[in-house]
Design an enzyme around this catalytic site. Sequence first.
Site: not given
Length: 663
Positions: A145, A296, A345-346
């Site tokens: 990205e 993704e 990003e849990i």
Amino acid sequence: MRKLYHGACYYPELWDEETIQQDIDIMREVGVNVVRIGEFAWSVMEPEEGKIDVGFFKEIIARLYDSGIETIMCTPTPTPPIWFSHGRPERMHANEKREIMGHGSRQHACTNNPYFRKKAAIITTAIAKELGRLPGLIGWQLDNEFKCHVAECMCETCLRLWHDWLKNRYGVIERLNEAWGTDVWSETYQTFEQVPQPGPAPFLHHASLRTMYQLFSMEMIASFADEQAKIIRCYSDAPITHNGSVMFSVDNERMFQNLDFASYDTYASQENASAFLLNCDLWRNLKQGRPFWILETSPSYAASLESSAYPHADGYLQAEAVSSYALGSQGFCYWLWRQQRSGSEISHGSVLSAWGEPTIGYQNVLAVERARKEIEPIILSTEPVQAEAAMTYSDRAKAFIKTEPHRGLRHRSLVTHFYERILNTGIHRDLIPEGAPLDGYRLLFTPFVPYLSSEFIKKASAFAEAGGIWITGPLTGGRTCEHTIHTDCGLGELEKTSGIKTLFTFPMNENVNTGKAFGITAPLGLWSAVFDTESGNTLGTVEAGPGAGHAFLTERNYGEGKIVMLGSLPSGKEGDAMLEALVRHYAEEAVISSRSDVTPGTIVAPRIGENGLVWIVVNMDGKGGSVTLPESGTDLLTHRLEKAGRLAVGPHEYRVIQFDNHS
């Protein structure tokens, strides 16, 4: 293609041996046959500067392969380790306020910094040497990205490179001054070294400066991709890609120029399914003739520490997967396999929870695998039908609109809204980059491209002269390549080529301006152009507000075809109806054959093979839909005959129809 891939992004470096084995075992049960690894693991591979060991990943690739799972290996360059960044602010990214980024959160380094380039080349070389010929390694992903969290860098390295770029572009400073018109506000420069970056300033920077700096940055990040790809090719024959997006400050056409296949990420919700489909129709054409990959998408929902979406409706993930395969994808992959136990990003959706149990999206992942197996023989024996209608997509145009957004315009929103009008008419369509050939098309839309190059105008006008219909605008052709205003006529070379005279350009107020075309009256908005009604055949007239009585939609015969000028953007429900009427009108005139009367929210993906034409019909909105079959056919999933006439499709259902007499 030899198979369809169903995969996930995986981070074995975050887990112990027992967990890794559990992951591999469950992947086999689920049907995952590919994983992407390594893109954030630089500190694992090189914990101390100069001490590189990628043996762990070599072992992981081998273990995965032994279990029937192939690997896309990534270069870890989004996350330089602390030894690279600590105490070295000159190596870090500087934003438009010249704030220096700190370590962590990824993309903190300036990708143009010479020491970064050196260390990135060293780690990439080490990985490619060690892993490049491994069985099971089927592809490479460069970085991840590009420009996701950052845009143009304003560091001292970039300033020097900026000056070099300007010298190469203009040769002498006098040419830059003339091209940009720097007499405005006493901005005339005496040397290239005096030209600033568009950093902090009391008011807005010069349009040319802002747009050129974006184009410079786009070229620099593409050159980094070129550099990495060149290194990998010395040690591996596996194809190379990058996980891109239309959201970021990159020129994807240039980025993928020297890569082998196109891939991207998308997190579109069911309510925004048109954005998901837009991506499929665009990325299919960035490397024409080669399948694209979705590297993704969330199995349920996207989230970070500060935001979260809601879980997909049951069935939507399957609809995404089937539609992407039908529209030309070879791979459909999730971010991520196992929920991360720590980090930023849990809370992001995953296939497995951090404690190893199925998540809210797990059953939908299983449904995708069942669908993949069911349609794989059909996809492998057919290919997408050549679309006859195309829409121009330009990341360079995105830079122009970022510089000059008028009343808060966003390029992506503009393009998606216009694309939806084509989608809703049931026409099979392509989104194509500016440099794409126009062979095989009958109808071309070019909206929201403020600058049209001479090469593009020549190509598109030749297309019209040979019988095509070129519909250009709105917000197209009104700026020069330097982001200045034309001084010969309102729309420059486009206007001269079309022969349609522009009278005025100005911002229309959709609360004041209305126009009528195709029997529909609608508000008009956007920065607009109105045309002399005597220079072409008027199809749409401004009825109220400034410009009343003049044409906002006009056409002119051009050789065997036509050039159509759309000067303003119809808005609201009436505006959508007007635009869709325009699309249908010219689709009929262009004799577009690859189309259907499919209901909005459902799509038809036409494919062709040795046994003729196949329609893959997918409901995306969860409401069900229908389409008229033009002739009888065989349902390839049930093997039942379907008669000509209306075919119903249930919520998120897909049907595959092989036509008996159509080839």
